[in-house]
Design a protein around this motif. Sequence first.
Motif, mmCIF file in Angstrom:
data_model
loop_
_atom_site.group_PDB
_atom_site.id
_atom_site.type_symbol
_atom_site.label_atom_id
_atom_site.label_comp_id
_atom_site.label_asym_id
_atom_site.label_seq_id
_atom_site.Cartn_x
_atom_site.Cartn_y
_atom_site.Cartn_z
ATOM 1 N N TRP A 205 0.833 -1.209 0.000
ATOM 2 C CA TRP A 205 0.000 0.000 0.000
ATOM 3 C C TRP A 205 0.865 1.257 0.000
ATOM 4 O O TRP A 205 0.512 2.244 -0.638
ATOM 5 N N ILE A 206 2.006 1.207 0.688
ATOM 6 C CA ILE A 206 2.902 2.364 0.683
ATOM 7 C C ILE A 206 3.499 2.546 -0.706
ATOM 8 O O ILE A 206 3.558 3.660 -1.229
ATOM 9 N N ALA B 171 3.261 6.374 -5.538
ATOM 10 C CA ALA B 171 3.117 6.688 -6.963
ATOM 11 C C ALA B 171 1.821 7.451 -7.263
ATOM 12 O O ALA B 171 1.582 7.800 -8.417
ATOM 13 N N ALA B 172 1.036 7.713 -6.246
ATOM 14 C CA ALA B 172 -0.256 8.375 -6.457
ATOM 15 C C ALA B 172 -0.059 9.822 -6.924
ATOM 16 O O ALA B 172 0.901 10.484 -6.556
ATOM 17 N N LYS B 173 -0.999 10.288 -7.716
ATOM 18 C CA LYS B 173 -0.970 11.679 -8.171
ATOM 19 C C LYS B 173 -1.501 12.618 -7.098
ATOM 20 O O LYS B 173 -1.115 13.775 -7.035
ATOM 21 N N GLU C 276 1.620 11.947 0.494
ATOM 22 C CA GLU C 276 2.170 12.432 1.766
ATOM 23 C C GLU C 276 1.977 11.397 2.876
ATOM 24 O O GLU C 276 2.866 11.176 3.694
ATOM 25 N N ARG C 277 0.818 10.753 2.903
ATOM 26 C CA ARG C 277 0.569 9.711 3.905
ATOM 27 C C ARG C 277 1.572 8.576 3.768
ATOM 28 O O ARG C 277 2.129 8.096 4.762
#
Length: 53
Positions: free
Chosen positions: A19-20, A25-27, A33-34
């Motif tokens: 999950w990290i 890679a999330a936009k 940040e999380r």
Amino acid sequence: MSEDLQSAIAAIIARTPEWIRQEMAAKDHVTRERAEEALAAMLANMFKDASKS
């Protein structure tokens, strides 16, 4: 960087939950940040444990 430190950091990265990895890679900056904070906490804990030795 010492080989021991580099090995310890590499071990943390290898154990990083999926999950990290996905959230890094999330936009979306909040999601990223999380994940960054979670990885930073894992690394800080490793440094704290290393300083006790």
